[in-house]
Design a protein around this motif. Structure first.
Motif, PDB file in Angstrom:
ATOM      1  N   TYR A  53       0.845  -1.189   0.000  1.00  0.00           N
ATOM      2  CA  TYR A  53       0.000   0.000   0.000  1.00  0.00           C
ATOM      3  C   TYR A  53       0.878   1.234   0.000  1.00  0.00           C
ATOM      4  CZ  TYR A  53      -3.826  -3.079   1.399  1.00  0.00           C
ATOM      5  OH  TYR A  53      -4.766  -4.072   1.444  1.00  0.00           O
ATOM      6  N   GLY A  54       0.272   2.367  -0.347  1.00  0.00           N
ATOM      7  CA  GLY A  54       1.012   3.622  -0.316  1.00  0.00           C
ATOM      8  C   GLY A  54       0.202   4.727   0.334  1.00  0.00           C
ATOM      9  N   ILE A  55       0.908   5.598   1.051  1.00  0.00           N
ATOM     10  CA  ILE A  55       0.326   6.816   1.610  1.00  0.00           C
ATOM     11  C   ILE A  55       1.253   7.951   1.210  1.00  0.00           C
ATOM     12  CG2 ILE A  55      -0.263   8.098   3.704  1.00  0.00           C
ATOM     13  CD1 ILE A  55      -0.661   5.520   5.172  1.00  0.00           C
ATOM     14  N   GLU A  56       0.662   9.070   0.768  1.00  0.00           N
ATOM     15  CA  GLU A  56       1.492  10.212   0.385  1.00  0.00           C
ATOM     16  C   GLU A  56       2.335  10.657   1.575  1.00  0.00           C
ATOM     17  OE1 GLU A  56      -1.902  10.416  -0.064  1.00  0.00           O
ATOM     18  OE2 GLU A  56      -2.302  10.923  -2.146  1.00  0.00           O
ATOM     19  N   VAL A  57       3.605  10.921   1.318  1.00  0.00           N
ATOM     20  CA  VAL A  57       4.546  11.319   2.366  1.00  0.00           C
ATOM     21  C   VAL A  57       4.055  12.553   3.123  1.00  0.00           C
ATOM     22  CG1 VAL A  57       6.844  12.316   2.726  1.00  0.00           C
ATOM     23  CG2 VAL A  57       6.592  10.248   1.389  1.00  0.00           C
ATOM     24  N   ASP A  58       3.441  13.488   2.406  1.00  0.00           N
ATOM     25  CA  ASP A  58       3.040  14.729   3.094  1.00  0.00           C
ATOM     26  C   ASP A  58       1.917  14.531   4.116  1.00  0.00           C
ATOM     27  OD1 ASP A  58       0.934  14.416   1.354  1.00  0.00           O
ATOM     28  OD2 ASP A  58       1.182  16.347   0.356  1.00  0.00           O
TER      29      ASP A  58
ATOM     30  N   ALA B  83     -13.250  -0.566  -2.438  1.00  0.00           N
ATOM     31  CA  ALA B  83     -12.734   0.554  -3.228  1.00  0.00           C
ATOM     32  C   ALA B  83     -12.867   1.903  -2.524  1.00  0.00           C
ATOM     33  CB  ALA B  83     -13.428   0.600  -4.582  1.00  0.00           C
ATOM     34  N   LYS B  84     -13.876   2.069  -1.661  1.00  0.00           N
ATOM     35  CA  LYS B  84     -14.052   3.389  -1.044  1.00  0.00           C
ATOM     36  C   LYS B  84     -12.857   3.777  -0.175  1.00  0.00           C
ATOM     37  CE  LYS B  84     -16.579   2.383   3.209  1.00  0.00           C
ATOM     38  NZ  LYS B  84     -17.693   2.763   4.042  1.00  0.00           N
ATOM     39  N   TYR B  85     -12.095   2.800   0.295  1.00  0.00           N
ATOM     40  CA  TYR B  85     -10.913   3.087   1.111  1.00  0.00           C
ATOM     41  C   TYR B  85      -9.690   3.405   0.248  1.00  0.00           C
ATOM     42  CZ  TYR B  85     -13.658   0.852   4.791  1.00  0.00           C
ATOM     43  OH  TYR B  85     -14.637   0.519   5.674  1.00  0.00           O
TER      44      TYR B  85
ATOM     45  N   LEU C 101       2.167  -3.680  -8.221  1.00  0.00           N
ATOM     46  CA  LEU C 101       1.054  -2.759  -8.023  1.00  0.00           C
ATOM     47  C   LEU C 101       1.097  -2.233  -6.602  1.00  0.00           C
ATOM     48  CD1 LEU C 101      -1.900  -4.683  -9.703  1.00  0.00           C
ATOM     49  CD2 LEU C 101      -0.576  -2.789 -10.645  1.00  0.00           C
ATOM     50  N   LEU C 102       0.751  -0.975  -6.447  1.00  0.00           N
ATOM     51  CA  LEU C 102       0.730  -0.347  -5.137  1.00  0.00           C
ATOM     52  C   LEU C 102      -0.677   0.206  -4.916  1.00  0.00           C
ATOM     53  CD1 LEU C 102       2.660   0.424  -2.812  1.00  0.00           C
ATOM     54  CD2 LEU C 102       2.984   2.607  -3.950  1.00  0.00           C
ATOM     55  N   ILE C 103      -1.301  -0.196  -3.813  1.00  0.00           N
ATOM     56  CA  ILE C 103      -2.661   0.236  -3.504  1.00  0.00           C
ATOM     57  C   ILE C 103      -2.576   1.550  -2.738  1.00  0.00           C
ATOM     58  CG2 ILE C 103      -4.797  -0.389  -2.327  1.00  0.00           C
ATOM     59  CD1 ILE C 103      -3.795  -3.374  -2.618  1.00  0.00           C
ATOM     60  N   MET C 104      -3.089   2.621  -3.334  1.00  0.00           N
ATOM     61  CA  MET C 104      -3.021   3.946  -2.719  1.00  0.00           C
ATOM     62  C   MET C 104      -4.237   4.158  -1.827  1.00  0.00           C
ATOM     63  SD  MET C 104      -0.237   5.156  -3.932  1.00  0.00           S
ATOM     64  CE  MET C 104      -0.439   6.844  -3.398  1.00  0.00           C
ATOM     65  N   LEU C 105      -3.994   4.496  -0.559  1.00  0.00           N
ATOM     66  CA  LEU C 105      -5.096   4.660   0.386  1.00  0.00           C
ATOM     67  C   LEU C 105      -5.758   6.024   0.287  1.00  0.00           C
ATOM     68  CD1 LEU C 105      -4.015   3.112   3.794  1.00  0.00           C
ATOM     69  CD2 LEU C 105      -5.346   2.118   1.958  1.00  0.00           C
ATOM     70  N   ASN C 106      -7.057   6.030   0.495  1.00  0.00           N
ATOM     71  CA  ASN C 106      -7.843   7.264   0.621  1.00  0.00           C
ATOM     72  C   ASN C 106      -8.056   7.460   2.116  1.00  0.00           C
ATOM     73  OD1 ASN C 106      -9.806   9.182   0.862  1.00  0.00           O
ATOM     74  ND2 ASN C 106     -11.128   8.332  -0.713  1.00  0.00           N
ATOM     75  N   LEU C 107      -7.196   8.247   2.747  1.00  0.00           N
ATOM     76  CA  LEU C 107      -7.221   8.376   4.209  1.00  0.00           C
ATOM     77  C   LEU C 107      -8.532   8.948   4.735  1.00  0.00           C
ATOM     78  CD1 LEU C 107      -3.627   9.596   5.065  1.00  0.00           C
ATOM     79  CD2 LEU C 107      -4.587   7.314   5.248  1.00  0.00           C
ATOM     80  N   VAL C 108      -9.167   9.810   3.958  1.00  0.00           N
ATOM     81  CA  VAL C 108     -10.416  10.414   4.425  1.00  0.00           C
ATOM     82  C   VAL C 108     -11.485   9.339   4.611  1.00  0.00           C
ATOM     83  CG1 VAL C 108     -12.253  12.038   3.831  1.00  0.00           C
ATOM     84  CG2 VAL C 108      -9.867  12.625   3.395  1.00  0.00           C
TER      85      VAL C 108
END
Length: 153
Positions: free
Chosen positions: A17-22, A116-118, A130-137
């Motif tokens: 998974y991935g989370i934006e560094v910022d 998918a909503k996450y 493949l890297l699953i990008m998280l939607n933190l909100v």
């Protein structure tokens, strides 16, 4: 070519998974977590991070994946969502990479058992990764954020 997005890569149940560094404040080794009664099962409790009380969420539990005992590789990734800092327990935090935003596709309905909503999207890295990008909100929806804010109180 799109923008470069700096992402922290972490593992959870055989997926990356991935989370934006910022959005990431710090990555910590596992530390004592104080259980808080009357919270959702995936909310493991709170931890003291340099004098600040931070709610801790087990991402495996959040996504309905089988939970497991923390190992030496387990990490707590502390992220900031709105005005809230939350720690996510992950199996391991691997590295920091740059992703071209053109390589991020809309996620299918379910990836690795995660709805998918996450998810923000799926990043293609090379031919087979493949890297699953998280939607933190969405990972922390508004009601849960309010619950967690009360924990910080």
């Amino acid at each position: 070519m799109g923008e470069e997005l700096k992402v922290i890569v972490f593992a959870l149940a055989e997926e990356e998974y991935g989370i934006e560094v910022d959005k990431v404040r710090t990555i910590e080794r596992m530390s004592p977590i104080t259980r808080v009664p009357k919270t959702a099962a995936f909310i493991k409790g709170v931890m003291n991070l340099r004098g600040v009380v931070v709610p801790v969420v087990d991402l495996r539990g959040r996504f309905g994946l089988p939970e497991q005992e923390p190992t030496d590789n387990s990490r707590i990734i502390v992220v900031a969502v709105d005005d809230l800092e939350v720690g996510f327990i992950v199996d391991s935090a691997n590295d920091v990479i740059d992703i071209d935003t053109d390589n991020i596709d809309t996620p299918p309905e379910i990836v690795g058992g995660v709805k998918a909503k996450y998810l923000h999207g799926i990043a293609k890295l090379g031919d087979s990764r493949l890297l699953i990008m998280l939607n933190l909100v969405e990972v922390l929806n508004k009601n849960e954020i309010e619950q967690l804010m009360q924990l910080e109180g």
